[in-house]
Design a protein around this motif. Sequence first.
Motif, PDB file in Angstrom:
ATOM      1  N   LEU A 341     -38.913 -43.133 -20.183  1.00 51.72           N
ATOM      2  CA  LEU A 341     -40.198 -42.473 -19.957  1.00 51.72           C
ATOM      3  C   LEU A 341     -40.062 -41.206 -19.127  1.00 51.72           C
ATOM      4  O   LEU A 341     -40.875 -40.292 -19.231  1.00 51.72           O
ATOM      5  CB  LEU A 341     -41.152 -43.438 -19.240  1.00 51.72           C
ATOM      6  CG  LEU A 341     -41.650 -44.639 -20.051  1.00 51.72           C
ATOM      7  CD1 LEU A 341     -42.339 -45.636 -19.147  1.00 51.72           C
ATOM      8  CD2 LEU A 341     -42.581 -44.194 -21.161  1.00 51.72           C
ATOM      9  N   ILE A 342     -38.998 -41.126 -18.314  1.00 48.46           N
ATOM     10  CA  ILE A 342     -38.802 -39.980 -17.414  1.00 48.46           C
ATOM     11  C   ILE A 342     -38.467 -38.706 -18.190  1.00 48.46           C
ATOM     12  O   ILE A 342     -38.499 -37.602 -17.630  1.00 48.46           O
ATOM     13  CB  ILE A 342     -37.696 -40.326 -16.394  1.00 48.46           C
ATOM     14  CG1 ILE A 342     -37.919 -39.578 -15.088  1.00 48.46           C
ATOM     15  CG2 ILE A 342     -36.312 -40.067 -16.952  1.00 48.46           C
ATOM     16  CD1 ILE A 342     -37.058 -40.073 -13.960  1.00 48.46           C
ATOM     17  N   TYR A 343     -38.154 -38.851 -19.490  1.00 47.88           N
ATOM     18  CA  TYR A 343     -37.840 -37.687 -20.322  1.00 47.88           C
ATOM     19  C   TYR A 343     -39.025 -36.730 -20.422  1.00 47.88           C
ATOM     20  O   TYR A 343     -38.855 -35.525 -20.581  1.00 47.88           O
ATOM     21  CB  TYR A 343     -37.424 -38.162 -21.716  1.00 47.88           C
ATOM     22  CG  TYR A 343     -37.120 -37.051 -22.691  1.00 47.88           C
ATOM     23  CD1 TYR A 343     -35.897 -36.392 -22.660  1.00 47.88           C
ATOM     24  CD2 TYR A 343     -38.053 -36.653 -23.640  1.00 47.88           C
ATOM     25  CE1 TYR A 343     -35.614 -35.366 -23.555  1.00 47.88           C
ATOM     26  CE2 TYR A 343     -37.781 -35.636 -24.535  1.00 47.88           C
ATOM     27  CZ  TYR A 343     -36.562 -34.999 -24.482  1.00 47.88           C
ATOM     28  OH  TYR A 343     -36.276 -33.979 -25.354  1.00 47.88           O
ATOM     29  N   HIS A 344     -40.267 -37.276 -20.335  1.00 42.50           N
ATOM     30  CA  HIS A 344     -41.468 -36.451 -20.495  1.00 42.50           C
ATOM     31  C   HIS A 344     -41.861 -35.722 -19.210  1.00 42.50           C
ATOM     32  O   HIS A 344     -42.877 -35.024 -19.191  1.00 42.50           O
ATOM     33  CB  HIS A 344     -42.630 -37.319 -20.955  1.00 42.50           C
ATOM     34  CG  HIS A 344     -42.365 -38.005 -22.270  1.00 42.50           C
ATOM     35  ND1 HIS A 344     -42.372 -37.342 -23.473  1.00 42.50           N
ATOM     36  CD2 HIS A 344     -42.054 -39.299 -22.559  1.00 42.50           C
ATOM     37  CE1 HIS A 344     -42.097 -38.185 -24.447  1.00 42.50           C
ATOM     38  NE2 HIS A 344     -41.899 -39.388 -23.922  1.00 42.50           N
ATOM     39  N   ALA A 345     -41.095 -35.887 -18.146  1.00 43.20           N
ATOM     40  CA  ALA A 345     -41.368 -35.157 -16.907  1.00 43.20           C
ATOM     41  C   ALA A 345     -41.093 -33.667 -17.108  1.00 43.20           C
ATOM     42  O   ALA A 345     -40.237 -33.274 -17.914  1.00 43.20           O
ATOM     43  CB  ALA A 345     -40.530 -35.713 -15.765  1.00 43.20           C
ATOM     44  N   SER A 346     -41.810 -32.832 -16.362  1.00 47.92           N
ATOM     45  CA  SER A 346     -41.692 -31.376 -16.544  1.00 47.92           C
ATOM     46  C   SER A 346     -40.312 -30.871 -16.152  1.00 47.92           C
ATOM     47  O   SER A 346     -39.789 -29.942 -16.765  1.00 47.92           O
ATOM     48  CB  SER A 346     -42.767 -30.664 -15.717  1.00 47.92           C
ATOM     49  OG  SER A 346     -42.641 -30.995 -14.347  1.00 47.92           O
ATOM     50  N   LEU A 347     -39.695 -31.476 -15.127  1.00 49.18           N
ATOM     51  CA  LEU A 347     -38.375 -31.021 -14.688  1.00 49.18           C
ATOM     52  C   LEU A 347     -37.307 -31.258 -15.750  1.00 49.18           C
ATOM     53  O   LEU A 347     -36.403 -30.441 -15.933  1.00 49.18           O
ATOM     54  CB  LEU A 347     -37.971 -31.735 -13.388  1.00 49.18           C
ATOM     55  CG  LEU A 347     -38.661 -31.263 -12.110  1.00 49.18           C
ATOM     56  CD1 LEU A 347     -38.323 -32.173 -10.954  1.00 49.18           C
ATOM     57  CD2 LEU A 347     -38.281 -29.834 -11.785  1.00 49.18           C
ATOM     58  N   VAL A 348     -37.398 -32.366 -16.465  1.00 46.83           N
ATOM     59  CA  VAL A 348     -36.433 -32.650 -17.535  1.00 46.83           C
ATOM     60  C   VAL A 348     -36.726 -31.775 -18.751  1.00 46.83           C
ATOM     61  O   VAL A 348     -35.805 -31.311 -19.423  1.00 46.83           O
ATOM     62  CB  VAL A 348     -36.473 -34.146 -17.915  1.00 46.83           C
ATOM     63  CG1 VAL A 348     -35.494 -34.448 -19.032  1.00 46.83           C
ATOM     64  CG2 VAL A 348     -36.157 -35.007 -16.704  1.00 46.83           C
ATOM     65  N   GLY A 349     -37.992 -31.519 -19.011  1.00 46.73           N
ATOM     66  CA  GLY A 349     -38.355 -30.730 -20.178  1.00 46.73           C
ATOM     67  C   GLY A 349     -37.956 -29.274 -20.089  1.00 46.73           C
ATOM     68  O   GLY A 349     -37.678 -28.646 -21.116  1.00 46.73           O
ATOM     69  N   GLN A 350     -37.900 -28.713 -18.875  1.00 46.10           N
ATOM     70  CA  GLN A 350     -37.602 -27.284 -18.748  1.00 46.10           C
ATOM     71  C   GLN A 350     -36.107 -26.986 -18.681  1.00 46.10           C
ATOM     72  O   GLN A 350     -35.721 -25.830 -18.603  1.00 46.10           O
ATOM     73  CB  GLN A 350     -38.281 -26.733 -17.496  1.00 46.10           C
ATOM     74  CG  GLN A 350     -37.705 -27.229 -16.185  1.00 46.10           C
ATOM     75  CD  GLN A 350     -38.535 -26.804 -14.993  1.00 46.10           C
ATOM     76  OE1 GLN A 350     -39.696 -26.458 -15.149  1.00 46.10           O
ATOM     77  NE2 GLN A 350     -37.952 -26.815 -13.824  1.00 46.10           N
TER      78      GLN A 350
END
Length: 526
Positions: A341-350
């Motif tokens: 679920l942590i994949y959808h965090a903004s830090l991982v996405g950018q």
Amino acid sequence: MLVLFETAAGYAIFKVLDEKKLREVDNLWREFETAEKANKLVKLKHFEKFQDTTEALAAATALVEGKLGKSLKKVLKKIAAKEAHEQLAVADAKLGGVIKDKLNLSCIHNATVGELMRGIRTQVNGLISGLPPREISAMSLGLAHSLSRYKLKFSPDKVDTMIVQAISLLDDLDKELNNYIMRCREWYGWHFPELGKTVTDNLAYCKCVRKLGDRTNTATTDLSDILPEEIENAVKVAAEISMGTEVSEEDIEHIIHLCDQVVQISEYRAQLYDYLKNRMMAIAPNLTVMVGELVGARLIAHAGSLLNLAKHPASTVQILGAEKALFRALKTRRDTPKYGLIYHASLVGQTTPKNKGKISRMLAAKSALAIRYDALGEDTNAEMGVENRAKLEIRIRHLEEKGMRRISGTGKARAQFDKYQHKSEVKTYDPSGDSTLPSASKKRKFEEVDNEGEQKEVKSKKKARLSEPAMTEPVEEAEPPPKKKKKKEKKQELDVKQEEEEPSTSFLTEEIPEKKKKKKKKVKSE
């Protein structure tokens, strides 16, 4: 023998008057049939009453956890000073061990003690004087409620159950909205198909359908409060040349009713999102700063509660939500997933795809600290989350710069961005390709001979012939007759002789006619 009995009103110490009757465990209940019989077997020695519900809750909590509370310790010290030789009967063996270690009192716990405690509980109103039954029942009810709240960790400010329900409802609303909008577009598309291509926003589409009704009303309807001017003009033009079928007024009414439902659900979803955002900032501010409201709420809902999530290590937080992929990878012995679920965090996405695994691991480690601080800490500020997020952003920047250095070619130097210069691709004409005649005679290539020894012999003969002086005809006659040779060897000899015929030196020019004669003779002999 002394008996320690706990009540909602306080601690009671009883003294057993006749210990011989305790030997008959099966018949011990008969001694507690009435209050008079119970007073003959046990007698109240001391009663320590609780001052308020808070003290009662603290004492009950200590007993549940098997610890020695302050009020109980105070009572037992008085007993130990007077009757240290007496045995103390306790209901909990763990509590008896603690009392024995700290106060040096011999404690006993067996089946007889359990039956004795049961008998005292049935006649507690007659054994403890000065406490009316109504007061004891009120104290028991108040203590039960307080203890239940303590066990459930109840706090009005930190109710993570509301977050779990809110995020589940938000996901359900999204699914229902998608189904309703898809049905609305397909249903109204039979009547006015061009509207779906012109208006791409789902909410604006439903508002337009609700306001238009039949497509014949498009020319007289003002859509400026819903759509921009350009799109509004395009819709009006498309309505005049529409290819849609005619529908009845009843159909239009049902479609409009469906659009009303979509608009209402969309408005309620926006309110629910605001509520969820406020609750997350109140309950888990540091986690919200690290991963965002939606991802944080989904993590809490997946774990069950904020306290359960705080018990998980960082490695579990990282892949929370990807359990199926994890067990499939372990079963097939392949690479395990790097994020859930942590994949959808903004830090991982950018971050770049190459660094997503590293960043998700670091984000999970910092998030695990933030979760524990939110769940178990007393402060409600988000300073820790802001600091950790700043560290992660710096780390992301370092990783990206490291990748740019590698692309530039050197390990230490940074990438240099030079000014762009356009290079002309105009090619000059090459006149050497005009001539079709070969510039030099190309010799025919033959297959390589398997035996390297034969090639060496041919080369040695060539050198010997170049170095020797001109040979005469009688010497030639003295040579033995040549043997039959293979075709490959014949071709190689012919090639060698052709090379010898070329005019390399002045003295070889005189021997040309003689060599030609030798050639003819050899051919004839073969």
